[in-house]
Design a protein around this motif. Structure first.
Motif, PDB file in Angstrom:
ATOM      1  N   ARG A 100       0.834  -1.209   0.000  1.00 59.73           N
ATOM      2  CA  ARG A 100       0.000   0.000   0.000  1.00 59.73           C
ATOM      3  C   ARG A 100       0.870   1.262   0.000  1.00 59.73           C
ATOM      4  O   ARG A 100       0.598   2.220  -0.719  1.00 59.73           O
ATOM      5  CB  ARG A 100      -0.919  -0.007   1.225  1.00 59.73           C
ATOM      6  CG  ARG A 100      -1.924   1.149   1.257  1.00 59.73           C
ATOM      7  CD  ARG A 100      -2.839   1.032   2.476  1.00 59.73           C
ATOM      8  NE  ARG A 100      -3.908   2.029   2.425  1.00 59.73           N
ATOM      9  CZ  ARG A 100      -3.789   3.274   2.836  1.00 59.73           C
ATOM     10  NH1 ARG A 100      -2.630   3.696   3.343  1.00 59.73           N
ATOM     11  NH2 ARG A 100      -4.821   4.122   2.751  1.00 59.73           N
ATOM     12  N   THR A 101       1.933   1.225   0.791  1.00 59.67           N
ATOM     13  CA  THR A 101       2.849   2.362   0.856  1.00 59.67           C
ATOM     14  C   THR A 101       3.503   2.610  -0.499  1.00 59.67           C
ATOM     15  O   THR A 101       3.634   3.759  -0.942  1.00 59.67           O
ATOM     16  CB  THR A 101       3.933   2.117   1.916  1.00 59.67           C
ATOM     17  OG1 THR A 101       3.309   1.951   3.194  1.00 59.67           O
ATOM     18  CG2 THR A 101       4.903   3.288   1.996  1.00 59.67           C
ATOM     19  N   LEU A 104       0.909   4.189  -2.820  1.00 64.40           N
ATOM     20  CA  LEU A 104       0.677   5.588  -2.452  1.00 64.40           C
ATOM     21  C   LEU A 104       1.835   6.466  -2.917  1.00 64.40           C
ATOM     22  O   LEU A 104       1.627   7.567  -3.439  1.00 64.40           O
ATOM     23  CB  LEU A 104       0.520   5.714  -0.931  1.00 64.40           C
ATOM     24  CG  LEU A 104      -0.819   5.282  -0.337  1.00 64.40           C
ATOM     25  CD1 LEU A 104      -0.740   5.281   1.190  1.00 64.40           C
ATOM     26  CD2 LEU A 104      -1.941   6.206  -0.811  1.00 64.40           C
ATOM     27  N   LYS A 105       3.035   5.968  -2.739  1.00 64.69           N
ATOM     28  CA  LYS A 105       4.225   6.719  -3.143  1.00 64.69           C
ATOM     29  C   LYS A 105       4.241   6.921  -4.654  1.00 64.69           C
ATOM     30  O   LYS A 105       4.614   8.007  -5.147  1.00 64.69           O
ATOM     31  CB  LYS A 105       5.475   5.979  -2.687  1.00 64.69           C
ATOM     32  CG  LYS A 105       6.752   6.762  -2.860  1.00 64.69           C
ATOM     33  CD  LYS A 105       7.926   6.003  -2.248  1.00 64.69           C
ATOM     34  CE  LYS A 105       9.219   6.802  -2.380  1.00 64.69           C
ATOM     35  NZ  LYS A 105      10.371   6.080  -1.782  1.00 64.69           N
ATOM     36  N   LEU A 108       1.159   9.533  -5.368  1.00 63.98           N
ATOM     37  CA  LEU A 108       1.230  10.878  -4.791  1.00 63.98           C
ATOM     38  C   LEU A 108       2.628  11.480  -4.759  1.00 63.98           C
ATOM     39  O   LEU A 108       2.785  12.662  -4.440  1.00 63.98           O
ATOM     40  CB  LEU A 108       0.651  10.853  -3.365  1.00 63.98           C
ATOM     41  CG  LEU A 108      -0.791  10.332  -3.244  1.00 63.98           C
ATOM     42  CD1 LEU A 108      -1.207  10.294  -1.786  1.00 63.98           C
ATOM     43  CD2 LEU A 108      -1.738  11.197  -4.064  1.00 63.98           C
ATOM     44  N   TYR A 112       2.991  11.770  -0.395  1.00 60.87           N
ATOM     45  CA  TYR A 112       2.288  10.616   0.162  1.00 60.87           C
ATOM     46  C   TYR A 112       2.513  10.510   1.662  1.00 60.87           C
ATOM     47  O   TYR A 112       3.474  11.036   2.233  1.00 60.87           O
ATOM     48  CB  TYR A 112       2.756   9.324  -0.512  1.00 60.87           C
ATOM     49  CG  TYR A 112       3.965   8.688   0.144  1.00 60.87           C
ATOM     50  CD1 TYR A 112       3.796   7.640   1.052  1.00 60.87           C
ATOM     51  CD2 TYR A 112       5.252   9.125  -0.134  1.00 60.87           C
ATOM     52  CE1 TYR A 112       4.890   7.051   1.659  1.00 60.87           C
ATOM     53  CE2 TYR A 112       6.341   8.547   0.467  1.00 60.87           C
ATOM     54  CZ  TYR A 112       6.165   7.502   1.368  1.00 60.87           C
ATOM     55  OH  TYR A 112       7.252   6.936   1.968  1.00 60.87           O
ATOM     56  N   SER A 113       1.614   9.804   2.315  1.00 58.84           N
ATOM     57  CA  SER A 113       1.724   9.516   3.746  1.00 58.84           C
ATOM     58  C   SER A 113       1.025   8.195   4.010  1.00 58.84           C
ATOM     59  O   SER A 113      -0.008   7.892   3.398  1.00 58.84           O
ATOM     60  CB  SER A 113       1.063  10.621   4.581  1.00 58.84           C
ATOM     61  OG  SER A 113       0.944  10.206   5.932  1.00 58.84           O
ATOM     62  N   THR A 114       1.571   7.414   4.915  1.00 56.82           N
ATOM     63  CA  THR A 114       0.961   6.116   5.227  1.00 56.82           C
ATOM     64  C   THR A 114      -0.354   6.282   5.985  1.00 56.82           C
ATOM     65  O   THR A 114      -1.107   5.320   6.139  1.00 56.82           O
ATOM     66  CB  THR A 114       1.928   5.266   6.065  1.00 56.82           C
ATOM     67  OG1 THR A 114       2.303   6.001   7.245  1.00 56.82           O
ATOM     68  CG2 THR A 114       3.180   4.917   5.278  1.00 56.82           C
ATOM     69  N   ILE A 116      -2.816   8.186   5.021  1.00 55.00           N
ATOM     70  CA  ILE A 116      -3.895   8.554   4.099  1.00 55.00           C
ATOM     71  C   ILE A 116      -4.951   7.445   4.061  1.00 55.00           C
ATOM     72  O   ILE A 116      -4.622   6.283   3.791  1.00 55.00           O
ATOM     73  CB  ILE A 116      -3.341   8.794   2.689  1.00 55.00           C
ATOM     74  CG1 ILE A 116      -2.426  10.016   2.684  1.00 55.00           C
ATOM     75  CG2 ILE A 116      -4.468   8.979   1.685  1.00 55.00           C
ATOM     76  CD1 ILE A 116      -1.745  10.268   1.362  1.00 55.00           C
ATOM     77  N   ASP A 120      -9.664   8.886   0.750  1.00 51.79           N
ATOM     78  CA  ASP A 120      -9.073  10.175   0.419  1.00 51.79           C
ATOM     79  C   ASP A 120      -9.376  10.492  -1.051  1.00 51.79           C
ATOM     80  O   ASP A 120      -9.196   9.633  -1.928  1.00 51.79           O
ATOM     81  CB  ASP A 120      -7.558  10.120   0.655  1.00 51.79           C
ATOM     82  CG  ASP A 120      -6.899  11.479   0.484  1.00 51.79           C
ATOM     83  OD1 ASP A 120      -6.805  11.952  -0.662  1.00 51.79           O
ATOM     84  OD2 ASP A 120      -6.484  12.062   1.496  1.00 51.79           O
ATOM     85  N   ARG A 122      -7.851  11.897  -3.279  1.00 52.64           N
ATOM     86  CA  ARG A 122      -6.730  11.758  -4.208  1.00 52.64           C
ATOM     87  C   ARG A 122      -6.550  10.323  -4.706  1.00 52.64           C
ATOM     88  O   ARG A 122      -5.870  10.092  -5.720  1.00 52.64           O
ATOM     89  CB  ARG A 122      -5.438  12.241  -3.549  1.00 52.64           C
ATOM     90  CG  ARG A 122      -5.393  13.741  -3.295  1.00 52.64           C
ATOM     91  CD  ARG A 122      -4.168  14.119  -2.466  1.00 52.64           C
ATOM     92  NE  ARG A 122      -4.253  13.573  -1.104  1.00 52.64           N
ATOM     93  CZ  ARG A 122      -3.280  13.698  -0.190  1.00 52.64           C
ATOM     94  NH1 ARG A 122      -2.148  14.307  -0.524  1.00 52.64           N
ATOM     95  NH2 ARG A 122      -3.441  13.198   1.014  1.00 52.64           N
ATOM     96  N   ILE A 123      -7.125   9.365  -3.992  1.00 51.26           N
ATOM     97  CA  ILE A 123      -6.931   7.973  -4.405  1.00 51.26           C
ATOM     98  C   ILE A 123      -8.255   7.267  -4.718  1.00 51.26           C
ATOM     99  O   ILE A 123      -8.278   6.049  -4.904  1.00 51.26           O
ATOM    100  CB  ILE A 123      -6.144   7.181  -3.342  1.00 51.26           C
ATOM    101  CG1 ILE A 123      -6.860   7.216  -1.994  1.00 51.26           C
ATOM    102  CG2 ILE A 123      -4.723   7.700  -3.231  1.00 51.26           C
ATOM    103  CD1 ILE A 123      -6.201   6.338  -0.942  1.00 51.26           C
TER     104      ILE A 123
END
Length: 215
Positions: A100-101, A104-105, A108, A112-114, A116, A120, A122-123
């Protein structure tokens, strides 16, 4: 007449749902129990048990006959067992969290932030969907881990086999040495016994030290 038709249609619909579920499980990624149970990685223990019960009742081999029904049921049970074991679930959760990280990276970038959440803006509405991307990335990581585990196991077996072969060779070498020593002793003991006493005494200093006492 209408009620009989409704019953037939309902039975056919139920059988179709069961057949589709068996096929879904068989197509699911077997290294990911969340895929097999069709659950998100955020599922609670209660949700896991509820989902397993629901699906196990749906495709239980005693209630639905399918040529691969038992196989699907076994996969379902194995997935539930894995997620019910705290240690095993921790391992799979670590992998999926890492997946997942990574997703996200990739989406974003530096923002990104874990922390999120999945809802959200944005996703959401991504193509393919965010959850699907996480599962795909998790699949890549799980496959890599499984291949690494198999290589490690294969190497361990190879090393074990080499060590066993070495030990067997050492045992065989010691056995040959003992046999050769015994033959040598028998041969030279016979020669010593057939010589005259004075000759044996004269030649005793040529014999191996362990035979001196025999002369």
């Amino acid at each position: 007449m209408a009620s009989n038709l409704d019953s037939v249609l309902k039975k056919n619909a139920n059988d179709l749902a069961k057949e589709l579920e068996v096929e879904r499980i068989l197509k699911a990624f077997k290294l990911n129990p969340y895929d097999i149970l069709d659950l998100p990685i955020t599922a609670t223990e209660a949700e896991i048990k509820k989902q397993y019960r629901k699906k196990s009742l749906l495709i239980h081999p005693d209630k639905f006959k399918h040529e691969k029904g038992l196989e699907a049921f076994d996969f379902l049970k194995k997935a539930e067992d894995q997620l019910s074991d705290p240690a095993k679930r921790k391992d799979i959760d670590m992998i999926m969290t890492h997946a997942r990280t990574q997703v996200l990276k990739a989406i974003l970038g530096s923002g990104y932030s874990t922390n999120i959440p999945d809802d959200d803006p944005r996703i959401t509405n991504l193509t393919p969907p965010f959850d699907q991307q996480v599962r795909a990335k998790g699949r890549e990581i799980l496959v890599e881990d499984e291949l690494a585990r198999r290589r490690k196991t294969k190497l361990a077996y190879a090393n074990e086999g080499a060590e066993k072969a070495k030990q067997e060779a050492e045992v065989a070498a010691r056995k040959r040495k003992v046999e050769e020593q015994a033959k040598w002793e028998d041969k030279h003991d016979f020669k010593i016994n057939i010589l005259p006493k004075e000759t044996r005494s004269t030649r005793s200093h040529y014999l191996p030290c362990f035979l001196h006492d025999m002369v």
